[in-house]
Design a protein around this motif. Sequence first.
Motif, PDB file in Angstrom:
ATOM      1  N   ARG A 147       0.811  -1.232   0.000  1.00 10.12           N
ATOM      2  CA  ARG A 147       0.000   0.000   0.000  1.00 10.12           C
ATOM      3  C   ARG A 147       0.836   1.271   0.000  1.00 10.12           C
ATOM      4  NH1 ARG A 147      -4.380  -2.300   4.382  1.00 10.12           N
ATOM      5  NH2 ARG A 147      -5.624  -3.453   2.873  1.00 10.12           N
ATOM      6  N   GLN A 148       2.126   1.154  -0.203  1.00  9.28           N
ATOM      7  CA  GLN A 148       2.988   2.331  -0.278  1.00  9.28           C
ATOM      8  C   GLN A 148       2.609   3.186  -1.472  1.00  9.28           C
ATOM      9  OE1 GLN A 148       7.373   1.851   0.329  1.00  9.28           O
ATOM     10  NE2 GLN A 148       6.778  -0.303   0.086  1.00  9.28           N
ATOM     11  N   ASP A 149       2.845   4.497  -1.330  1.00 11.67           N
ATOM     12  CA  ASP A 149       2.627   5.382  -2.472  1.00 11.67           C
ATOM     13  C   ASP A 149       3.589   4.997  -3.583  1.00 11.67           C
ATOM     14  OD1 ASP A 149       0.678   6.830  -1.143  1.00 11.67           O
ATOM     15  OD2 ASP A 149       2.111   8.297  -0.352  1.00 11.67           O
ATOM     16  N   HIS A 150       3.075   5.049  -4.799  1.00 12.36           N
ATOM     17  CA  HIS A 150       3.885   4.671  -5.963  1.00 12.36           C
ATOM     18  C   HIS A 150       3.438   5.528  -7.142  1.00 12.36           C
ATOM     19  CE1 HIS A 150       6.148   2.120  -8.693  1.00 12.36           C
ATOM     20  NE2 HIS A 150       5.075   2.014  -9.446  1.00 12.36           N
ATOM     21  N   GLU A 151       4.410   6.038  -7.885  1.00 18.43           N
ATOM     22  CA  GLU A 151       4.099   6.839  -9.062  1.00 18.43           C
ATOM     23  C   GLU A 151       4.706   6.171 -10.290  1.00 18.43           C
ATOM     24  OE1 GLU A 151       5.180  11.131 -11.029  1.00 18.43           O
ATOM     25  OE2 GLU A 151       5.294  10.922  -8.856  1.00 18.43           O
ATOM     26  N   ARG A 152       3.893   6.068 -11.332  1.00 18.52           N
ATOM     27  CA  ARG A 152       4.368   5.484 -12.580  1.00 18.52           C
ATOM     28  C   ARG A 152       3.706   6.211 -13.726  1.00 18.52           C
ATOM     29  NH1 ARG A 152       2.167   1.103 -15.371  1.00 18.52           N
ATOM     30  NH2 ARG A 152       3.468   0.625 -17.149  1.00 18.52           N
ATOM     31  N   ALA A 153       4.519   6.693 -14.634  1.00 21.23           N
ATOM     32  CA  ALA A 153       4.033   7.405 -15.818  1.00 21.23           C
ATOM     33  C   ALA A 153       3.124   8.569 -15.420  1.00 21.23           C
ATOM     34  CB  ALA A 153       3.315   6.449 -16.756  1.00 21.23           C
TER      35      ALA A 153
END
Length: 167
Positions: A147-153
């Motif tokens: 559930r960690q924040d993750h950024e992709r594209a």
Amino acid sequence: MWAHERGLCLAVAKSGSAFWALRYSTAAGRRRLMTLQQYQPIDAAGLKALEWQAAELRKVIKAGRDPLAERDADTAATATAATTVSRIAVDTFEEVARDYIAQHKDGWKNAKHLQQWENTLETYAYPIIGKLLPHEITTDDVLKVLRQDHERAGKNGTLWTGARETI
């Protein structure tokens, strides 16, 4: 309490649970009640086995020893030994994961897989569960990783919803 033969009895605790026990006095005159097994209806053969167990314990008592104290000491020693072994023999999640990668990297199709495994664990897993022992990791710990924040594209989400699957 229902007494049977020379100290063998069916005892009932304040909580209402029943157990077969041996009531005896030590050489120092201390009265003891040693649980033999939790209550269950038994037939003649089961009662005979309890009587035999009580007879063996009475031999120990007659020799001047306290079988309850000996059992408690054995239980404590076993628990201490198990704790000591687990502290010595168990590696952290990070150590186990690094060892796994080292053992399996030659079987992966290309070097990129190695880099993906190492980078993903280094970035997302090790900071949260890396120092935990594997048997201590809970479902909640795994969910914290996913559930960690993750950024992709340019899209924000969680690691679970935003990361690409790697095979």
